[in-house]
Design an enzyme around this catalytic site. Structure first.
Site, PDB file in Angstrom:
ATOM      1  N   HIS B 280      30.516  36.490  54.544  1.00  0.00           N
ATOM      2  CA  HIS B 280      30.103  35.614  53.435  1.00  0.00           C
ATOM      3  C   HIS B 280      30.943  34.353  53.365  1.00  0.00           C
ATOM      4  O   HIS B 280      32.161  34.388  53.497  1.00  0.00           O
ATOM      5  CB  HIS B 280      30.039  36.353  52.099  1.00  0.00           C
ATOM      6  CG  HIS B 280      31.346  36.841  51.565  1.00  0.00           C
ATOM      7  ND1 HIS B 280      32.176  36.046  50.819  1.00  0.00           N
ATOM      8  CD2 HIS B 280      31.950  38.051  51.650  1.00  0.00           C
ATOM      9  CE1 HIS B 280      33.242  36.759  50.460  1.00  0.00           C
ATOM     10  NE2 HIS B 280      33.136  37.970  50.958  1.00  0.00           N
ATOM     11  N   ASP B 292      39.351  36.885  52.666  1.00  0.00           N
ATOM     12  CA  ASP B 292      38.082  37.210  52.001  1.00  0.00           C
ATOM     13  C   ASP B 292      37.262  35.957  51.760  1.00  0.00           C
ATOM     14  O   ASP B 292      37.428  35.309  50.748  1.00  0.00           O
ATOM     15  CB  ASP B 292      38.374  37.935  50.685  1.00  0.00           C
ATOM     16  CG  ASP B 292      37.121  38.460  50.025  1.00  0.00           C
ATOM     17  OD1 ASP B 292      36.075  38.509  50.678  1.00  0.00           O
ATOM     18  OD2 ASP B 292      37.195  38.809  48.833  1.00  0.00           O
ATOM     19  N   GLU B 326      28.339  36.292  47.885  1.00  0.00           N
ATOM     20  CA  GLU B 326      28.680  37.717  47.887  1.00  0.00           C
ATOM     21  C   GLU B 326      29.529  38.058  46.677  1.00  0.00           C
ATOM     22  O   GLU B 326      29.381  39.108  46.072  1.00  0.00           O
ATOM     23  CB  GLU B 326      29.453  38.077  49.174  1.00  0.00           C
ATOM     24  CG  GLU B 326      29.672  39.587  49.378  1.00  0.00           C
ATOM     25  CD  GLU B 326      30.929  40.147  48.702  1.00  0.00           C
ATOM     26  OE1 GLU B 326      31.022  41.374  48.551  1.00  0.00           O
ATOM     27  OE2 GLU B 326      31.813  39.363  48.305  1.00  0.00           O
ATOM     28  N   GLU B 327      30.448  37.141  46.319  1.00  0.00           N
ATOM     29  CA  GLU B 327      31.470  37.487  45.321  1.00  0.00           C
ATOM     30  C   GLU B 327      30.917  37.711  43.925  1.00  0.00           C
ATOM     31  O   GLU B 327      31.387  38.587  43.209  1.00  0.00           O
ATOM     32  CB  GLU B 327      32.550  36.391  45.257  1.00  0.00           C
ATOM     33  CG  GLU B 327      33.393  36.258  46.522  1.00  0.00           C
ATOM     34  CD  GLU B 327      34.241  37.493  46.833  1.00  0.00           C
ATOM     35  OE1 GLU B 327      34.119  38.511  46.144  1.00  0.00           O
ATOM     36  OE2 GLU B 327      35.015  37.423  47.802  1.00  0.00           O
ATOM     37  N   ASP B 354      33.701  42.015  56.425  1.00  0.00           N
ATOM     38  CA  ASP B 354      34.158  41.590  55.094  1.00  0.00           C
ATOM     39  C   ASP B 354      35.273  42.499  54.583  1.00  0.00           C
ATOM     40  O   ASP B 354      35.225  42.996  53.463  1.00  0.00           O
ATOM     41  CB  ASP B 354      32.976  41.546  54.112  1.00  0.00           C
ATOM     42  CG  ASP B 354      33.383  40.994  52.746  1.00  0.00           C
ATOM     43  OD1 ASP B 354      34.432  40.330  52.660  1.00  0.00           O
ATOM     44  OD2 ASP B 354      32.653  41.238  51.765  1.00  0.00           O
ATOM     45  N   HIS B 425      41.244  38.399  46.332  1.00  0.00           N
ATOM     46  CA  HIS B 425      40.831  37.828  45.037  1.00  0.00           C
ATOM     47  C   HIS B 425      41.991  37.225  44.249  1.00  0.00           C
ATOM     48  O   HIS B 425      41.927  37.159  43.022  1.00  0.00           O
ATOM     49  CB  HIS B 425      40.132  38.878  44.163  1.00  0.00           C
ATOM     50  CG  HIS B 425      38.815  39.352  44.701  1.00  0.00           C
ATOM     51  ND1 HIS B 425      37.958  40.138  43.972  1.00  0.00           N
ATOM     52  CD2 HIS B 425      38.189  39.146  45.894  1.00  0.00           C
ATOM     53  CE1 HIS B 425      36.878  40.412  44.695  1.00  0.00           C
ATOM     54  NE2 HIS B 425      36.997  39.824  45.874  1.00  0.00           N
TER      55      HIS B 425
END
Lengths: 471, 471
Positions: B280, B292, B326-327, B354, B425
């Site tokens: 992503h 990520d 995606e997030e 991912d 994140h």
């Protein structure tokens, strides 16, 4: 079998008595093994130091000189000594009153890349930028020599000190860049200063620390960037010019009234001879100063509490000083040396705990020739803690450094500081980083070493005064 | 000796030809060892994936759906595929456009303690608090069941989900609390929600992540606190009531236009059979999305670049999809499944990278019975990378999950994700956290596995569709 205890204590007492030598007068008794049991046993089992550290960090938290937190910490420390039955008083200190305000920085966009935020913390004592920020190109250097070599290329730029600190042992040289870098850069015409955080781990965590502006040189804004952001700047500079914007709203207010907190356990035989145990009560205004120096504060407080319970009291006076303003001025250390100048000839040892709450590794000295021989025989009770050794290296401590001209011998209980700079001067210096086991073990070692210094028949030979005057 | 190369290549070709079996027609050739050399050799030596990751993270950085960064990332990806000579196009996706704004929180002072700041990040999708903040008492829970058990005690409170995630394997259950916690708490009458960051390391670093509000339940503000601050809240709550103030200025703007970036290497023999490689392109708005999912993006781009250089091309089409969103919405994954619904019967495998840029550990599948037998014989070239094994567990991926009802077989190149949640994140997800060696090795494994899937004579048996509809 609690009933058996008095007997076994008496037995130990007999066993530890020195062999009779009827031809001479009995030598003065040295430190006693029962006291080792008592001090080390208590420190390792009662969890008192850690509970007190939790109280300091959770209920008071940050305590930068001049702040309400620092005032609250002074009141807390006084109250705590009183609760422990240890005599305590306050000694006035005028401290700098610097307030961080807001801080932010970013790399400006260029034709080939977008803007990037930088994680920054103003260095303690920094002046503010204009409210709209300071914008300039960045010049990367690794040393003061490189600043000099760049000559005019530094004019109007932000000088970025990108040192390579990776381990605890690298702190000293990197700290020199942090402390003096802004003025060295300003002298060469720079308008701002950035420095890679002095850190051994990072999750985008900037680490602050004090700077010192030279007289007669423009005071320029200065901030630490996180290790990650230092690496980013380095990569971007490899590809072409980099412009940053730095916004800091720091303020230096008029000096504030504050205090050293002084407590003591009076000596039974030589009350004028003082063994000084120091730590600093102030912290930075990020994190809660758990390792720096909450751990030191609670260790020396706990040593005093345990020593105050001894009957009889140790031969000499043990004095605990919780210094104010180690982080950004050393006013507490200087005030103590000045106020007690007349007594320093009878300060037989000074010991400062200010390297975090790690486990104990051994003992270091700064004394005249023969100091080792006085201390070494008494380290055996620390062997099971892994700390029963005299280590190479010199004892010291920022707050006790003003005692050097008076030739006060220094002693140190060295702790494992290999992870200290993961959190030092950052938001991450919080209670959870201190291991209760390590803190208890170092407290035990400190209590015993303090007792030994206060109880041994002789005193440490005094070291020479430093050849050059202190800064 | 470059002149010797063609000869040795020809020799290898002879050696690898299957033994002649004159009685039958020759079986179709399988994946070739020379291609293994070529793909793995290139991925391990040319540093291309890491250089591209540096470009994405340093020149574009954050790329949350709807942001300028996301737009820039789409343009960058298209340009990069074109530069690689890989056919590329954009497929439209409407994405949520959430903007974080400012966030802060503090524990209010009480009679016995001073105020403490909390390190927080709003959860993605959170509503704002009133501008003056939201102030309420905190109730600590560990599960949805505890919220239910508390009944009325939750009314008017901030519910604090203090899970115990400590390792990568704990992410799933903790993520359920993060995603659904706000609505579960709101249903019980809570006015705000806090959650301990989902993290395996912390230096006072909060970790964001998406929440999902249930329809018909008040949307309450929700934020992650750092692990340290979760521990602080827990300690303070052990001593009595705790009141927090939370200020968030998040905004949800109208949905924005964005794109999946789709690229492909057309198959030489069965061009309608598609092996899909996904990752992503969007990231959170903290850090630069290096692990990520910058790592995944650059690995699948690199696989496509290397496969595009093969002459002849692999038997089937290899299609790379850089999914958007995606997030915080999965709109890209859903849009792809919808737009390509008619082709999914000929999607012979889908693989999503991912889980960060760690080193490769092996291969996992989600296929019908007999899938193992198809893949296993071809894993030998990955043995020296430590990845030549079929691992237990199921392949999957958020963006490819909408392909499950169409029974598309899934394949995974599993990477070492043991440190992934140190930075996931958070502001700390930056380029320096990705090890170039690990990224190169996983890229090599991915390139080979992709080629195998596109080249083997047979295809993976299709798995059953999930019994329950996807969320």
């Amino acid at each position: 079998m609690p009933a058996a205890l008095p007997l076994s204590a008496a037995l130990l007492c007999l066993l530890s008595a020195p062999p009779k030598s009827p031809a001479k007068a009995p030598a003065p008794l040295g430190p006693s093994p029962q006291v080792a049991e008592q001090l080390i046993g208590a420190a390792l089992t009662d969890g008192h130091a850690y509970a007190r550290l939790a109280e300091l960090t959770d209920s008071i938290g940050q305590r930068l000189s001049g702040s309400e937190g620092a005032d609250a910490a002074v009141r807390w420390a006084k109250r705590s000594f009183e609760a422990d039955g240890v005599k305590v008083w306050l000694e006035p200190v005028k401290v700098p009153h610097w307030v961080r305000g807001e801080g932010s920085a970013r790399v400006l966009a260029s034709d080939t890349r977008r803007e990037q935020k930088l994680a920054v913390l103003a260095l303690g004592g920094s002046v503010a930028t204009p409210p709209e920020g300071l914008t300039a190109e960045v010049v990367e250097v690794r040393s003061f020599e490189e600043v000099a070599a760049l000559g005019d290329k530094v004019k109007g730029k932000v000088v970025f000190f990108n040192h390579s600190m990776a381990e605890t042992k690298d702190y000293g040289p990197a700290a020199a860049l942090r402390t003096r870098g802004a003025s060295v850069a300003a002298k060469a015409g720079a308008v701002g200063m950035l420095i890679r955080s002095l850190a051994t781990a990072s999750l985008r965590t900037p680490h602050t620390g004090a700077l010192r502006y030279d007289e007669g040189v423009p005071a320029i804004p200065a901030a630490a960037v996180s290790v990650e952001d230092a690496q980013l700047l380095h990569r971007l500079l490899g590809a072409g010019p980099v412009k940053v914007e730095l916004k800091l709203s720091c303020q230096t207010l008029p000096d504030a009234d504050s205090f050293n907190v002084v407590a003591e356990v009076k000596g039974r035989e030589k009350p004028r001879e003082v063994v000084l145990l120091g730590a600093h009560l102030d912290s930075w205004d990020v994190g809660t100063g758990a390792h720096d120096d909450g751990a030191g504060v609670t260790m020396v407080m706990e040593a005093a509490r345990l020593l105050a319970r001894l009957k009889p009291a140790p031969r000499r006076t043990v004095r605990v000083v919780l210094f104010m303003n180690e982080e950004n001025g050393l006013r507490g250390g200087r005030a103590y040396a000045e106020a007690h100048a007349a007594e320093l000839g009878e300060h037989v040892a000074a010991l400062e705990m200010d390297a975090g709450g790690g486990r104990p590794l051994g003992v270091v000295l700064r004394a005249g020739p023969g100091g080792d021989a006085l201390v070494k025989p008494w380290l055996r009770p620390l062997e099971a803690l892994g700390a029963g050794v005299l280590l190479p290296g010199e004892a010291g401590g920022a707050d006790i450094s003003p005692l050097m001209p008076a030739r006060v011998p220094f002693v140190g209980v060295r702790v494992d500081a290999s992870r200290y700079f993961d959190v030092h001067h950052s938001e991450a210096d919080t209670l959870d980083k201190v291991d209760p086991k390590d803190l208890a073990q170092s407290t035990a070692a400190l209590a015993w070493v303090s007792y030994v210094l206060a109880e041994v028949p002789g005193v440490l030979p005094r070291p020479d005064a430093p050849a050059t005057p202190l800064p």
